[in-house]
Design a protein around this motif. Structure first.
Motif, mmCIF file in Angstrom:
data_model
loop_
_atom_site.group_PDB
_atom_site.id
_atom_site.type_symbol
_atom_site.label_atom_id
_atom_site.label_comp_id
_atom_site.label_asym_id
_atom_site.label_seq_id
_atom_site.Cartn_x
_atom_site.Cartn_y
_atom_site.Cartn_z
ATOM 1 N N ALA A 1 0.823 -1.213 0.000
ATOM 2 C CA ALA A 1 0.000 0.000 0.000
ATOM 3 C C ALA A 1 0.857 1.263 0.000
ATOM 4 C CB ALA A 1 -0.942 0.004 1.206
ATOM 5 N N LYS B 1 -2.655 1.081 5.175
ATOM 6 C CA LYS B 1 -3.479 0.449 4.146
ATOM 7 C C LYS B 1 -4.976 0.519 4.410
ATOM 8 C CE LYS B 1 -4.412 -4.290 5.555
ATOM 9 N NZ LYS B 1 -4.337 -5.719 5.244
ATOM 10 N N PRO C 1 -3.147 -4.044 -3.600
ATOM 11 C CA PRO C 1 -3.176 -2.693 -3.027
ATOM 12 C C PRO C 1 -2.913 -1.581 -4.038
ATOM 13 C CG PRO C 1 -2.037 -4.175 -1.535
ATOM 14 C CD PRO C 1 -2.336 -4.960 -2.776
#
Lengths: 605, 605
Positions: free
Chosen positions: A526, A594, B352
């Motif tokens: 992320a 995230k 992600p």
């Protein structure tokens, strides 16, 4: 209008001054005995010749190539008018062989010179650059992994540019995830190259997969052996020529490779992107069975730095084309008083917002070129240094920076192309201006050879954790040393304070990613894109701070080309004022983690 | 693949909940007596019908229109196949007349509804949207400035869509700087419309300048009278029909307007962008002689908000097309465990970095839509409120936000289009995917109706200083009230703290610009682009924070569509985590001032 003059002065600055400056602590990648013959004078002479080829041979074909594009008729691909002649000139001039080993007929030039040359070629004509460019990727893989017999037979022809190369990886259902590929290779028994295979399958997005420039094409094809394990561990690499060579080395009969289609793309129209079908085509194994990914990555890693340089190349051409227009187009009056009293208006370069765009492009290009020079020095040291420590450090640095160069340069090159269009206003949106082509051409570089998202994952997922973070030290160490040494500089202390702050954000981000990512790999993923940008921003900042200090010293010495050094200092200041602040935004985004990125259910999208 | 379903749920949220929420303090622009008949039910019904037209009539022509483009043959422009039929359906359905006054046959719908409808049309087919869109700009100018006779004669036909309109401003040598324009208007003596003129000159970049959709075209042309003062103070506006109408109102003889060429553009290919020559064409003055710029700006300001909505429209279509692909394309496995065990790989939406891109687009679109709804409410209140204070405040807010909407929405729409391509990887670069078209189409919106750099100058140069900063108060006041009221919110306190910080940066930046800009206008201009973005970021942040609070309340009440409100909260969080941090970078850039931007000599570029 597409204008381009190779930025030789800045290239020479990067090659001879920026990273080699003893007073600032050089990078340790220079003074390689094996490259002693490449004196600064020789290097400069090569760059000047390359500039001529780029400006005089390739640039004039850039827009006509975009308009005409490639065509496929009865299985034959034609490149645009003039490409064949340009390729012949290019090949005869020895430019195909520049970067290759003398053993195979190459000129063995340092990567530092090659990368600058690549930049020029990409500035002048990105589509053209792919024809010799892919061949070079192919020869790297063959040199590293193929049998002696294959090397002896194929490399001289490929290095000279007489035959070209391709990389056949992608299939319709798999690009990033090559583990799913289906192309098959069936062994046919022994021959003089150690045994042949019959290759069958469909490949897509094959750059230069077919063309009318060379008498033969050597495809490097990923395929599966009959007994191969599933996934990426069952992929092998094969060499598959378009025409099976006769014993005398001339192309013989066709080898079952056909072009199903050429793609209609957003840009890069003069580069033939092919769908290829292999129908029991004869091929030879390159390297070990089921270890094709390794050979492929050798080829890919070389290509990734080059694709980064593509972004820089287009960014530079876009910048120069925007500067030309900004000086030519008269519109409005300067806010600080009329600058062109005899004209109906002032040139738009007087307007702050136009300056903002030009300076941004300029800073991106100079910043990326500085990194390009640094990484190429490391590529040379990795190959030629006789000091194992230097060799290791160079190799670490290359591994670390390869995804950064690929992602950063291509993102910024695309942004520069867009800024150029913006400088042109409505005229930029019209094909005739030539600048919208830069946007369309630059767009692909963010995608191919691994999307920039994949680069970012490579950085945080593979490169950061490797050897307990050792790769990172090859970058952090010189930066922190530099900051320590110069943070109290009387002229540039504030600039270096900015660098220190961004570097601090990078260190903190690294720790956050390492800590969170250990427990949850999605946390690292992320953060990947912003982290990659952050590394790039700090690297550019470091290069600009060095450049400013060197420029000041040269000015104090009364250097002849004071204008160059003064402009370098201004551009460095602009970078710290206007671009490096993005580091803070990247840091805050990384810190957020995230949660908000991942929590939405798929159905809610 | 180009997919699009109108985001009706979010549109209804913006229209009925977001800005009208009493518990959070509504914006004061609602409850207009004149619009009482437009009940939420009626509004929703209109939106649902508009969605059908967009999805069923216009979307299917988007890609075919891009491929086919417009053609010019023997002076006749042809729009792509299907456009004429679609335009007829559109017109017969009353969609051309939606936003116009009932007096001229319009439906007089609130701007709130019109802007949402415009968004849908632009999502489905940006090129198509220009044909009715430009007509609407034209009727606004005629309604505001033309003589009663011209209004009576032309407006009904234009409002119904039977005749179309254009805006003829740009000439080859002048776009932004209209003071230089050369087109001439020579008086011809009195007639029933108050006297005609003969107009001669060349205009470029005329959207829908010629087409095969309507029986006549009404050009609004900027030109100079013989005795006009130099510069922008000598420009008048004229109405010049393509065919001179007969007395019965049917088109008569040709009026000397010819198409010299249609432009070959980066995108927007189904919209005919024409070079027009006026050769002693008969025209009539609209408004006062030499006051053409005023009338033009009326038309232009309406258009600027609409161009912003174009950016949003394309951004939404790009987002939906990316979501579709991210759910469809199987590649790799989720880092948190296999999600699609029966398939060869997981859909890429699990990754992600793909989420990052989708959530970014989503946040941009929802944020811009929230602002669009807010500004349209102000447009309605400006027109219909009976409370002079509200009317003034609405008018201030519209004046302030017009350049922000234009620049912010089009920048972010373009970014979304690019993110969509990135989600598609290599496939996104291929024309067949449909997403690279969004990039090419969206690009123009950052340029036309005043480049985004010009919008920024309008904001800092005209809107900020006007009436001692009064416009800004219409925005700062509700934001600061909201922050004060909710900064200690137990769930969203941290979010609102983020807003407070960004708002603080905006206030400081405003003070800096006001102070420095007073002494040196280049200082204000050097800050303009980043300042415009900063206003936009704070406005989106304010809307998202409101949205989150409202969503929480609905969830607590046990609202039926809990999924919508939950997603709204997540998207708001993502905005604060990942996008609002850009405010800090903008602030730092503004603070740095003009020095490094302006100090390079022109020759050094």
């Amino acid at each position: 209008m597409q204008v381009y003059e190779a930025p030789l002065r800045d290239m020479k600055f990067v090659l001879h001054e920026l990273h080699a400056d003893k007073t600032l602590g050089d990078d340790g990648f220079g003074n390689l005995e094996a490259l002693e013959e490449f004196t600064p004078d020789l290097v400069d002479a090569v760059l000047e010749e390359a500039a001529k080829v780029a400006q005089e041979v390739l640039l004039p074909l850039n827009r006509s190539g975009d308009i005409e594009g490639c065509t496929l008729e009865n299985g034959v691909v034609r490149t645009p008018k003039g490409f064949k002649e340009a390729y012949d000139l290019f090949r005869e001039g020895g430019w195909c062989a520049l970067a290759s080993a003398p053993e195979w007929g190459g000129q063995g030039l340092p990567e530092q010179v090659n990368k600058m040359t690549e930049e020029m070629i990409c500035s002048a004509n990105l589509s053209f650059s792919l024809y010799p460019g892919l061949t070079h990727g192919g020869t790297t893989a063959i040199e590293g992994y193929a049998s002696e017999e294959l090397k002896q037979f194929y490399l001289p022809k490929m290095v000279s540019g007489q035959w070209s190369g391709t990389m056949c990886l992608t299939e319709p259902h798999c690009g990033t995830d090559l583990g799913m590929l289906r192309t098959k290779a069936v062994p046919q028994g022994a021959d003089e190259f150690g045994g042949s295979y019959k290759i069958s399958g469909a490949k897509i997005f094959i750059s230069a997969g077919e063309q009318d420039l060379t008498e033969n094409i050597v495809h490097l094809v990923l395929a599966r052996l009959p007994d191969a394990p599933r996934g990426v561990k069952g992929i092998s690499l094969f060499l598959v020529p378009k025409y099976l060579p006769k014993e005398d080395g001339t192309p013989g009969e066709a080898n079952g490779v056909s072009v199903a289609a050429i793609e209609h793309k957003m840009g890069l129209k003069a580069s033939a992107t092919c769908q290829l079908n292999f129908d029991e085509s004869v091929g030879w194994l390159v390297g070990t069975p089921n270890k094709g990914m390794e050979a492929m990555f050798t080829m890919m890693n070389t290509e990734r730095v080059s694709v980064g340089v593509q972004g820089l190349g287009v960014g530079e051409a876009a910048y120069q084309s925007a500067v030309w227009y900004a000086k030519d187009r008269l519109q409005g009056r300067s806010l600080s008083g009329v600058k062109n009293p005899d004209g109906p208006a002032d040139p738009i370069i007087v307007h702050p917002d136009v300056r903002r765009m030009l300076m941004t492009m300029r800073a991106y290009n100079e910043g990326c070129r500085a990194i390009s020079g640094w990484v190429s020095r490391a590529l040379d040291a990795e190959k030629f240094s006789t000091d194992p420590d230097v060799k290791q450090r160079a190799s670490d640095f290359v591994a670390l920076m390869t995804p950064v160069v690929k992602a950063l340069f291509t993102d910024l090159g695309f942004e520069s192309a867009n800024l150029a269009v913006q400088c042109y206003g409505g005229h930029g949106y019209i094909a005739e201006s030539g600048v919208e082509q830069y946007v369309r051409d630059a767009r692909i570089a963010m995608i191919y050879e691994g999307t920039n998202g994949i680069q970012a994952l490579d950085l945080v997922g593979r490169k950061l954790p490797a050897h307990m973070g050792r790769y990172l030290r090859s970058f952090f160490h010189p930066v922190s040393q530099f900051i320590e040494a110069h943070k109290e500089d009387e002229t540039f202390g504030k600039m270096i304070e900015g660098l220190e702050k961004a570097f601090g954000a990078l260190q903190l981000s690294t720790a956050t990613i390492a800590e969170k990512g250990m427990k949850d790999p999605e946390e690292a993923a992320a953060a990947a894109t912003e982290y990659t940008r952050l590394v790039g921003l700090v690297a550019m900042g470091y290069c600009f701070a060095r450049a400013a200090l060197i420029a000041r010293a040269r000015l104090a010495e009364g250097a002849e080309d004071a204008a160059f050094y003064k402009a370098k200092i201004t551009t460095a200041r602009f970078y710290f004022d206007r671009i490096l602040p993005q580091a803070t935004a990247a840091f805050l985004a990384i810190k957020s983690g995230k949660a908000s990125m991942m929590e939405l259910e798929d159905e809610a999208f």
